[in-house]
Motif scaffolding. Structure first.
Motif, PDB file in Angstrom:
ATOM      1  N   THR A 491     -42.509  -7.666  45.828  1.00 25.95           N
ATOM      2  CA  THR A 491     -41.282  -7.686  45.841  1.00 25.95           C
ATOM      3  C   THR A 491     -40.968  -5.909  45.776  1.00 25.95           C
ATOM      4  OG1 THR A 491     -40.928  -9.565  44.742  1.00 25.95           O
ATOM      5  CG2 THR A 491     -38.638  -8.149  44.807  1.00 25.95           C
ATOM      6  N   PRO A 492     -40.316  -5.467  46.555  1.00 26.89           N
ATOM      7  CA  PRO A 492     -39.658  -4.017  46.702  1.00 26.89           C
ATOM      8  C   PRO A 492     -38.811  -3.636  45.544  1.00 26.89           C
ATOM      9  CG  PRO A 492     -38.779  -5.157  48.613  1.00 26.89           C
ATOM     10  CD  PRO A 492     -39.693  -6.080  47.921  1.00 26.89           C
ATOM     11  N   VAL A 493     -38.678  -2.338  45.163  1.00 28.76           N
ATOM     12  CA  VAL A 493     -37.793  -2.048  44.411  1.00 28.76           C
ATOM     13  C   VAL A 493     -36.368  -1.947  45.096  1.00 28.76           C
ATOM     14  CG1 VAL A 493     -36.710  -0.215  42.744  1.00 28.76           C
ATOM     15  CG2 VAL A 493     -39.305  -0.565  42.982  1.00 28.76           C
ATOM     16  N   HIS A 494     -35.227  -2.495  44.573  1.00 32.53           N
ATOM     17  CA  HIS A 494     -34.150  -2.582  45.321  1.00 32.53           C
ATOM     18  C   HIS A 494     -32.869  -2.553  44.216  1.00 32.53           C
ATOM     19  CE1 HIS A 494     -33.285  -6.757  44.155  1.00 32.53           C
ATOM     20  NE2 HIS A 494     -34.450  -6.710  44.318  1.00 32.53           N
ATOM     21  N   SER A 495     -31.763  -1.979  44.855  1.00 32.34           N
ATOM     22  CA  SER A 495     -30.589  -1.952  44.128  1.00 32.34           C
ATOM     23  C   SER A 495     -29.531  -2.357  44.903  1.00 32.34           C
ATOM     24  CB  SER A 495     -30.774  -0.308  43.422  1.00 32.34           C
ATOM     25  OG  SER A 495     -30.226   0.406  44.444  1.00 32.34           O
ATOM     26  N   LEU A 496     -28.422  -2.692  44.181  1.00 35.56           N
ATOM     27  CA  LEU A 496     -27.204  -2.976  44.732  1.00 35.56           C
ATOM     28  C   LEU A 496     -26.240  -1.916  44.489  1.00 35.56           C
ATOM     29  CD1 LEU A 496     -27.087  -6.912  44.317  1.00 35.56           C
ATOM     30  CD2 LEU A 496     -27.338  -5.631  46.390  1.00 35.56           C
ATOM     31  N   ALA A 497     -25.640  -0.919  45.241  1.00 36.28           N
ATOM     32  CA  ALA A 497     -24.511  -0.158  44.667  1.00 36.28           C
ATOM     33  C   ALA A 497     -23.569  -0.073  45.744  1.00 36.28           C
ATOM     34  CB  ALA A 497     -25.210   1.072  44.651  1.00 36.28           C
ATOM     35  N   VAL A 498     -22.334   0.138  45.549  1.00 41.78           N
ATOM     36  CA  VAL A 498     -21.208   0.293  46.461  1.00 41.78           C
ATOM     37  C   VAL A 498     -21.233   1.596  47.050  1.00 41.78           C
ATOM     38  CG1 VAL A 498     -18.671   0.207  46.454  1.00 41.78           C
ATOM     39  CG2 VAL A 498     -19.825  -0.901  44.736  1.00 41.78           C
ATOM     40  N   TRP A 499     -21.518   2.787  46.370  1.00 42.28           N
ATOM     41  CA  TRP A 499     -21.663   4.074  46.929  1.00 42.28           C
ATOM     42  C   TRP A 499     -23.178   4.637  47.341  1.00 42.28           C
ATOM     43  CZ3 TRP A 499     -18.951   6.862  49.930  1.00 42.28           C
ATOM     44  CH2 TRP A 499     -19.244   8.253  49.969  1.00 42.28           C
ATOM     45  N   HIS A 500     -23.574   4.702  48.461  1.00 43.23           N
ATOM     46  CA  HIS A 500     -24.855   5.140  48.630  1.00 43.23           C
ATOM     47  C   HIS A 500     -24.806   6.693  49.339  1.00 43.23           C
ATOM     48  CE1 HIS A 500     -27.197   1.599  47.871  1.00 43.23           C
ATOM     49  NE2 HIS A 500     -26.454   0.810  48.462  1.00 43.23           N
ATOM     50  N   GLY A 501     -23.694   7.495  49.100  1.00 43.92           N
ATOM     51  CA  GLY A 501     -23.548   8.628  49.655  1.00 43.92           C
ATOM     52  C   GLY A 501     -23.228   8.611  51.194  1.00 43.92           C
ATOM     53  N   TRP A 502     -22.885   9.805  51.830  1.00 49.78           N
ATOM     54  CA  TRP A 502     -22.675   9.663  53.404  1.00 49.78           C
ATOM     55  C   TRP A 502     -23.909   9.706  53.801  1.00 49.78           C
ATOM     56  CZ3 TRP A 502     -17.902   9.518  55.253  1.00 49.78           C
ATOM     57  CH2 TRP A 502     -16.658   9.717  54.395  1.00 49.78           C
ATOM     58  N   ASN A 503     -24.016   8.353  54.311  1.00 51.30           N
ATOM     59  CA  ASN A 503     -25.210   8.438  55.322  1.00 51.30           C
ATOM     60  C   ASN A 503     -24.798   7.603  56.762  1.00 51.30           C
ATOM     61  OD1 ASN A 503     -24.689   5.939  54.431  1.00 51.30           O
ATOM     62  ND2 ASN A 503     -26.464   5.816  53.210  1.00 51.30           N
ATOM     63  N   LEU A 504     -25.724   7.423  57.609  1.00 49.52           N
ATOM     64  CA  LEU A 504     -25.601   6.833  58.517  1.00 49.52           C
ATOM     65  C   LEU A 504     -25.079   5.613  58.811  1.00 49.52           C
ATOM     66  CD1 LEU A 504     -25.785   7.757  61.500  1.00 49.52           C
ATOM     67  CD2 LEU A 504     -28.373   6.717  61.868  1.00 49.52           C
ATOM     68  N   PRO A 505     -25.664   4.519  57.628  1.00 46.40           N
ATOM     69  CA  PRO A 505     -24.829   3.171  57.769  1.00 46.40           C
ATOM     70  C   PRO A 505     -23.381   3.301  57.400  1.00 46.40           C
ATOM     71  CG  PRO A 505     -26.838   3.128  56.786  1.00 46.40           C
ATOM     72  CD  PRO A 505     -26.508   4.585  56.948  1.00 46.40           C
ATOM     73  N   LEU A 506     -22.975   4.206  56.730  1.00 46.65           N
ATOM     74  CA  LEU A 506     -21.439   4.398  56.355  1.00 46.65           C
ATOM     75  C   LEU A 506     -20.598   4.810  57.288  1.00 46.65           C
ATOM     76  CD1 LEU A 506     -19.680   4.102  54.005  1.00 46.65           C
ATOM     77  CD2 LEU A 506     -19.675   6.472  53.477  1.00 46.65           C
ATOM     78  N   ILE A 507     -21.291   5.715  58.127  1.00 46.10           N
ATOM     79  CA  ILE A 507     -20.795   6.294  59.331  1.00 46.10           C
ATOM     80  C   ILE A 507     -20.483   5.181  60.335  1.00 46.10           C
ATOM     81  CG2 ILE A 507     -20.893   7.946  61.116  1.00 46.10           C
ATOM     82  CD1 ILE A 507     -22.150   9.810  59.182  1.00 46.10           C
ATOM     83  N   MET A 508     -21.523   4.309  60.601  1.00 45.22           N
ATOM     84  CA  MET A 508     -21.686   3.164  61.699  1.00 45.22           C
ATOM     85  C   MET A 508     -20.483   2.237  60.996  1.00 45.22           C
ATOM     86  SD  MET A 508     -25.479   2.442  61.770  1.00 45.22           S
ATOM     87  CE  MET A 508     -25.728   0.810  62.483  1.00 45.22           C
ATOM     88  N   SER A 509     -20.237   1.909  59.709  1.00 45.77           N
ATOM     89  CA  SER A 509     -19.150   1.175  59.131  1.00 45.77           C
ATOM     90  C   SER A 509     -17.916   1.845  59.716  1.00 45.77           C
ATOM     91  CB  SER A 509     -19.124   1.195  57.648  1.00 45.77           C
ATOM     92  OG  SER A 509     -20.212   0.099  57.344  1.00 45.77           O
ATOM     93  N   LEU A 510     -17.774   3.160  59.277  1.00 39.81           N
ATOM     94  CA  LEU A 510     -16.256   3.670  59.780  1.00 39.81           C
ATOM     95  C   LEU A 510     -16.093   3.519  61.308  1.00 39.81           C
ATOM     96  CD1 LEU A 510     -16.296   6.866  57.449  1.00 39.81           C
ATOM     97  CD2 LEU A 510     -14.913   4.965  57.245  1.00 39.81           C
ATOM     98  N   VAL A 511     -17.178   3.870  61.979  1.00 44.59           N
ATOM     99  CA  VAL A 511     -16.921   3.652  63.758  1.00 44.59           C
ATOM    100  C   VAL A 511     -16.482   2.214  63.691  1.00 44.59           C
ATOM    101  CG1 VAL A 511     -18.078   3.524  65.714  1.00 44.59           C
ATOM    102  CG2 VAL A 511     -18.627   5.316  64.142  1.00 44.59           C
ATOM    103  N   ALA A 512     -17.053   1.209  63.266  1.00 41.89           N
ATOM    104  CA  ALA A 512     -16.762   0.045  63.670  1.00 41.89           C
ATOM    105  C   ALA A 512     -15.372  -0.225  63.054  1.00 41.89           C
ATOM    106  CB  ALA A 512     -17.593  -1.121  62.689  1.00 41.89           C
ATOM    107  N   MET A 513     -14.780   0.181  61.944  1.00 47.85           N
ATOM    108  CA  MET A 513     -13.492   0.063  61.566  1.00 47.85           C
ATOM    109  C   MET A 513     -12.290   0.559  62.503  1.00 47.85           C
ATOM    110  SD  MET A 513     -12.917  -1.156  58.331  1.00 47.85           S
ATOM    111  CE  MET A 513     -14.376  -1.820  57.391  1.00 47.85           C
ATOM    112  N   VAL A 514     -12.546   1.830  62.773  1.00 49.21           N
ATOM    113  CA  VAL A 514     -11.559   2.145  63.845  1.00 49.21           C
ATOM    114  C   VAL A 514     -11.732   1.672  65.160  1.00 49.21           C
ATOM    115  CG1 VAL A 514     -11.006   4.682  64.882  1.00 49.21           C
ATOM    116  CG2 VAL A 514     -12.048   4.631  62.441  1.00 49.21           C
ATOM    117  N   ALA A 515     -12.880   1.498  65.515  1.00 50.54           N
ATOM    118  CA  ALA A 515     -12.941   1.051  66.997  1.00 50.54           C
ATOM    119  C   ALA A 515     -12.406  -0.332  67.037  1.00 50.54           C
ATOM    120  CB  ALA A 515     -14.420   1.021  67.583  1.00 50.54           C
ATOM    121  N   GLY A 516     -12.845  -1.199  66.002  1.00 58.08           N
ATOM    122  CA  GLY A 516     -12.298  -2.592  65.989  1.00 58.08           C
ATOM    123  C   GLY A 516     -10.924  -2.805  65.879  1.00 58.08           C
ATOM    124  N   THR A 517     -10.147  -1.972  65.108  1.00 57.53           N
ATOM    125  CA  THR A 517      -8.756  -1.926  64.984  1.00 57.53           C
ATOM    126  C   THR A 517      -7.999  -1.576  66.486  1.00 57.53           C
ATOM    127  OG1 THR A 517      -8.940  -0.687  62.882  1.00 57.53           O
ATOM    128  CG2 THR A 517      -6.705  -1.065  63.849  1.00 57.53           C
TER     129      THR A 517
END
Lengths: 982, 114
Positions: A491-517
């Protein structure tokens, strides 16, 4: 002990629920709720043990010799799933209580609901793969019942059938896959299989096993290309959709993939098969969801898409992706269930789920609106909700895929496209239904649903919020336990957190939000004019249509095969049967021929040959006469039977001869009784009527049959001659002869075999006899003779003249008329026959005789009364209830068998008592005698019931005439109405 | 004796099979009766033919298997006779019901050809 109870309790509850009044909504809901909560509590109590990494096991040996055991097994992952199934079950029970209307038969709903829950828990807790498949198919079956709950609607029936065909078909594949897997791993026990991962993946049969298991899992989880059943299953009541089609049943597929992940995953085959199915479902489902008009349709396609997400994560072959998948199983269940509940509440309060008709509901239903909005936000992956965390985990995982440029760039790109679609359909779901101008033409005036109906939805939304904000505290430990139970040491080390900093997944999310609207805005324009789904509808890719045309093709093929390979004509079937028997006999004959044996022949006795000369001629004559001269044929066949009987006497089988003789008598009487109802047939009439061409054809057919009969006769004769001239083989016969006296306590070996050594066979046989008698009785109760047979036969009319004989007084001391003397004789015969029968019964163990013969003798004597005195006369003085004799006989025989139990010996073991009684002297009593008495009683009952029921039919025709004459006594009819009066 | 016995079985079988293939229900039921005689004799014959060796243990012969006829085929045939009666009865009632329902005694339930 509690694991097995978690599974059994819902089934027990299901049984109880089925018997509660079908309108008692509250009782049913309380029952189901209590059962579900009890399961929750039992599962909770397992947690401390499971949390330490222990695996709880309960094994019940079933057939240890075959390595079959019923095993229940709970580890961290199974515990998490159990909690999902039971907690969700409790919420749905509460919801369903308010959703179902007073007119719905709630007993059926809750009964199947609980059965489904039991089956689902069985899948989750099975520690044996075959056992898992059994529960798996049970979930398909119960879900069929639940989808078709409103079976008066054709869409429900079709949807249920489709779901069952697809998922149960997948279940069969799964069974095949599991068998292969178990074979490779060397056992079906889950622990054995899980430990054999390396061995399985290296095995030549790995691919077939993987394909079959994947087929099972993908059909169950409605993954591409088997996704089409899920939208049609939306015809189910909404609580069913909440429970089965979002939270539990469709998750069974991914559950299995997770369960077997350590064994099957890690190969390219797994990646391509599971991953691509997941990816297709992910994008396709989200795309289709944007164009649905039905609220539940949107959710169904969204479910396909989210299950695709889980499947894709599992297909990525990475432990972290597996953890993300487990997390998303939980989070999808929470928000999707709450959204289904919201859709159900809208439907319940407004009477429609059509997105194009609904609008502006927030004014009338503010609470529902708030709950649905949070749920949909979670579905779209808005931050601070659980859906966001799963989405981030998913985006992160897509970035780490190794492989060529296509997968490295394509996968994240597809993930963003999915994100865009999800945002678009979630927005549409909320904005269309709850916001905007108030709708004008709703079937019902909308208002807020009862608070208790909102409560389950509110709890789920609360969970979304809590997990979304403090994931590490709310779900972290449980997820860790579950992941550890699947991945073990790795089992790898893993952690659940809301904030992971400004990273690529977050940017992907933002793109999806805006484009989805933006997409949602464009979509609104497009959908104003049309309901066509671009691309899919243009290509006419309709899974349902394909599925139905496939079924139709299969049907047509089956019809074609049936037409060519079978016939409904019985005559032809019999012909084929005889030909097949002949062919089967030819095979060994062709190999070795039939040389005569070496056994010295028994010297020929002219009397025996003469007897069979007569017997053979009689048999042939019976065959010739059976068409036009039935009575003659019957007598001739009887003569052949007598010759058979004499043969038994001749060759040392007195028991057979006795039985054959009495059976012969009874059979002839039986057939005589039937003759009256057959049509009259005259050769001269037939010959004159039939054209020559047809007659010629009939003659050819007869010639063919004659040849067949000759071949059959010669063949059987040659075969029996060949066997009888060979020395006997060593069989079990010496045992019976040697042990009849010491073990069975009887001299008559045949009788000892029947009532003692092979008593169980005899018990079965007399049971069959009783069943046949009752069947005959039942068939004759509804007997409708042909109209032309209703009148009294010519012979009777000639004998009785104007019919006055029918009006004979049934209470007269003796039958009047020509039958008076026989009447006297027959009456005297009855007690004598009874005595003879008892004589045969009692001596049966040591001398020829026994229950069968004795019973038939009594039955013959009884039927003689009927023949001589007439039915009315006979029944005015004796009231026989043959059904009771049958029952008593069976009880006696079975009782004799069970008497061995207190002595701790197996069923039907003989118990004997030997002693001296005052006055009587020395006595030997055995349960074997009781058994034989049972046979005796049953044979009397069955034979008399058959004969009397048939004899009674002749009275039907005249009954109307008798009723027309008021002076005559009412016709007693005990054989037909005996059960009603008794 | 064996030859006559085999011949008897053959004749019974032949007559039975011939009747089984006929179109009228009564012919079929007679065919079954004759065929069951043949089958019972056949099974009984599998124990080989023996005169004067009734399988009832007596003091004179002791329990010597060589001195008795094979009891197993006899026990089998005994139950077969009784079950044969039951099936004949069932078949008779079914054929009567079929005759009442369809108006014909043809095995197919309809007059194909006489």
């Amino acid at each position: 002990m509690s694991l097995v109870w978690i599974v059994i309790l819902p089934f027990a509850g299901s049984l109880c629920a089925a018997f509660v009044s079908s309108r008692a909504r509250n009782t049913e809901a309380w029952l189901a709720g209590m059962v579900t909560l009890a399961c929750v509590v039992m599962a909770l109590r397992c947690y401390p043990l499971v949390a330490t990494g222990e695996v709880v096991r309960e094994t019940f040996q079933w057939a240890p010799g075959l390595g079959l055991a019923v095993t229940f097994r709970m580890d961290g992952f199974a515990w998490l799933f159990t909690m999902l199934v039971t907690v969700m079950g409790a919420l749905v029970v509460l919801y369903a209580r308010y959703y179902l209307s007073a007119q719905d038969p709630v007993a059926r709903f809750f009964s199947f609901f609980l059965a489904f829950m039991g089956a689902m828990l069985g899948v989750v807790l099975s520690g044996n793969l075959i056992q898992l498949v059994v529960f798996w198919e049970l979930t398909s079956l119960t879900s069929f019942m639940l989808i078709a709950y409103w079976y008066h609607r054709s869409d429900a029936r079709r949807g249920a059938r489709m779901a069952l065909t697809v998922t149960a078909g997948g279940g069969l594949c799964l069974l095949g896959g599991v068998l292969v897997l178990g074979r490779i791993a060397g056992g079906y026990d889950l622990d054995t299989v899980l430990a054999a991962g390396e061995q399985v993946r290296a095995h030549a049969w790995y691919l077939p096993a993987l394909v079959l298991i994947a087929l099972g899992a993908l059909t169950k989880s409605a993954q591409f290309p088997f996704h089409f059943w899920l939208p049609h299953a939306m015809a189910a009541p909404t609580p069913v959709s909440v429970y089965l089609h979002s939270a539990t049943m469709v998750k069974a597929g991914v559950f299995l993939l997770v369960r077997l992940w350590p064994v099957l995953a890690g190969t390219d085959a797994w990646f391509w098969m599971v991953g691509s199915a997941g990816l297709c479902s992910l994008v396709l489902g989200a795309y289709m969801a944007m164009f649905q008009r039905d609220m539940k349709g949107v959710l169904a396609y969204s479910t396909i898409s989210h299950l695709g997400l889980i499947t894709l994560l599992l297909g990525l072959n990475s432990p972290l992706a597996l953890i993300a998948a487990i997390f998303h199983i939980m989070s999808h269940a929470t928000f999707k269930a709450s959204l289904f509940m919201a859709a159900g509440m809208v439907d319940h309060e407004t009477g429609t789920r059509d997105l194009s008709r609904l609008s502006g509901l927030y004014r009338a239903m503010p609470l529902t609106t708030a709950l649905a909005t949070v749920g949909a936000a979670a579905m779209a992956g808005v931050p601070l909700l659980n859906g966001f965390i799963s989405k981030e985990m998913f985006f992160t995982e897509t970035m780490f895929v190794s492989g060529n440029a296509l997968t490295r760039i394509g996968l994240p790109a597809m993930a963003v496209v999915w994100g865009i679609f999800s945002v678009a359909y979630s927005l549409r779901f909320i904005l269309q239904v709850f916001f905007g101008p108030p709708a004008g033409d709703l079937p019902r005036d909308p208002h807020e649903p009862p608070l208790w109906m909102l409560f389950p939805s509110a709890l789920l939304v609360l969970a979304c919020l809590v997990v979304g904000m403090i994931p590490a505290i709310a779900i972290g430990p449980y997820l860790d336990v579950a992941a550890r139970s699947v991945l073990g040491q790795g089992t790898p080390v893993h952690s659940l957190a809301v904030w992971h900093g400004w990273n690529l997944p977050l940017i992907m999310s933002l793109v999806a939000m805006v484009a989805g609207t933006g997409l949602y805005r464009m979509l609104g324009e497009y959908q104003r004019g049309t309901t066509v789904v671009p691309l899919i509808d243009w290509l006419r890719l309709d899974g349902k249509r394909l599925f139905e045309s496939l079924l139709e093709t299969l049907d047509a093929w089956a019809d074609w095969l049936l037409r060519w390979l079978s016939t409904e004509r019985l005559q032809v079937q019999l012909l084929l049967l005889i030909c097949a028997a002949f062919a089967a006999a030819l095979v060994p004959l062709a190999a070795g021929g039939l040389p005569a044996g070496s056994l010295p022949l028994t010297p020929l006795e002219p009397a025996f040959a003469g007897m069979w000369l007569v017997g053979g001629v009689c048999a042939v004559a019976a065959a010739v006469q059976a068409k036009y001269h039935r009575l003659a044929a019957l007598s001739l066949a009887g003569a052949a039977g007598l010759a058979t009987c004499m043969t038994f006497v001749w060759f040392s089988a007195p028991d057979l001869a006795l039985t054959q003789l009495v059976v012969e008598v009874v059979t002839i009487v039986l057939l005589l009784l039937g003759l009256r109802w057959l049509p009259r047939r005259h050769q001269s009439v037939d010959d004159a009527r039939v054209p020559l061409r047809v007659r010629l054809r009939a003659r050819t057919r007869r010639l063919r049959d004659l040849v067949l009969a000759l071949i059959a006769g010669t063949g059987v004769a040659a075969l029996s001659y060949a066997v009888m001239t060979r020395p006997a083989v060593d069989g079990i016969s010496p045992f019976f002869i040697e042990s009849a006296l010491p073990l069975g306590g009887g001299r008559n070996v045949i009788n000892v075999i029947l009532v003692d050594f092979r008593g169980f066979d005899t018990l079965g046989e007399i049971t069959v006899l009783g069943i046949v008698a009752l069947t005959v009785f039942a068939l004759l109760r509804r007997f409708r003779p042909a109209p032309e047979s209703m009148e009294r036969p010519v012979q009777q009319r000639e004998q009785d003249g104007d019919g006055s004989a029918l009006l004979r007084d049934p209470h007269a001391l003796l039958p009047v008329g020509p039958m008076m003397l026989p009447g006297v004789v027959v009456q005297l015969l009855l007690p004598i026959a009874g005595m003879v029968a008892i004589f045969f019964l009692l001596r049966g163990h040591d001398e020829p005789g026994g229950g069968f013969v004795a019973g038939l003798i009594v039955a013959t004597a009884v039927i003689l009364q009927y023949m001589v005195g007439g039915t009315a006369w006979a029944e005015s003085r004796t009231r026989i209830f043959p059904q009771y004799w049958i029952a008593l006989g069976l009880l006696c025989a079975a009782g004799a068998g069970m008497a061995a139990w207190p002595a701790a010996r197996p069923f039907l073991s003989a118990l004997a008592w030997h002693g001296t009684l005052p006055l009587v002297g020395e006595m030997h009593l055995s349960t074997v005698l009781l058994f034989d008495v049972g046979v005796f009683l049953l044979v009397i009952g069955a034979t008399v019931l058959i004969l009397v029921a048939l004899a009674h039919q002749s009275r039907r025709g005249h009954r109307r005439q008798e009723e027309a004459v008021p002076a005559s006594a009412p016709a007693p009819d005990p054989a037909v109405s005996g059960t009603e009066r008794g | 004796m064996e030859f006559v016995y085999a011949l008897a079985i053959g004749v019974l079988t032949g007559s039975g099979v011939w009747l089984l293939l006929r179109p009228r229900t009564f012919q079929v039921i007679m065919g079954l009766t004759l065929l069951s005689y043949a089958v019972n004799l056949f099974i009984f014959g599998m124990g080989r033919l023996a005169v004067g060796r009734v399988p009832i243990i007596d003091a004179l012969r002791q329990a010597d298997p060589a001195r008795y006829d094979d009891p197993v085929p006899q026990a089998l045939v005994l139950t077969a006779i009784v079950i044969g009666f039951a099936t004949t009865a069932l078949f008779l009632v079914v054929l009567l019901a079929s005759r009442g329902l369809t108006g014909t005694d043809h095995v197919e339930g309809e007059e194909l050809e006489p």
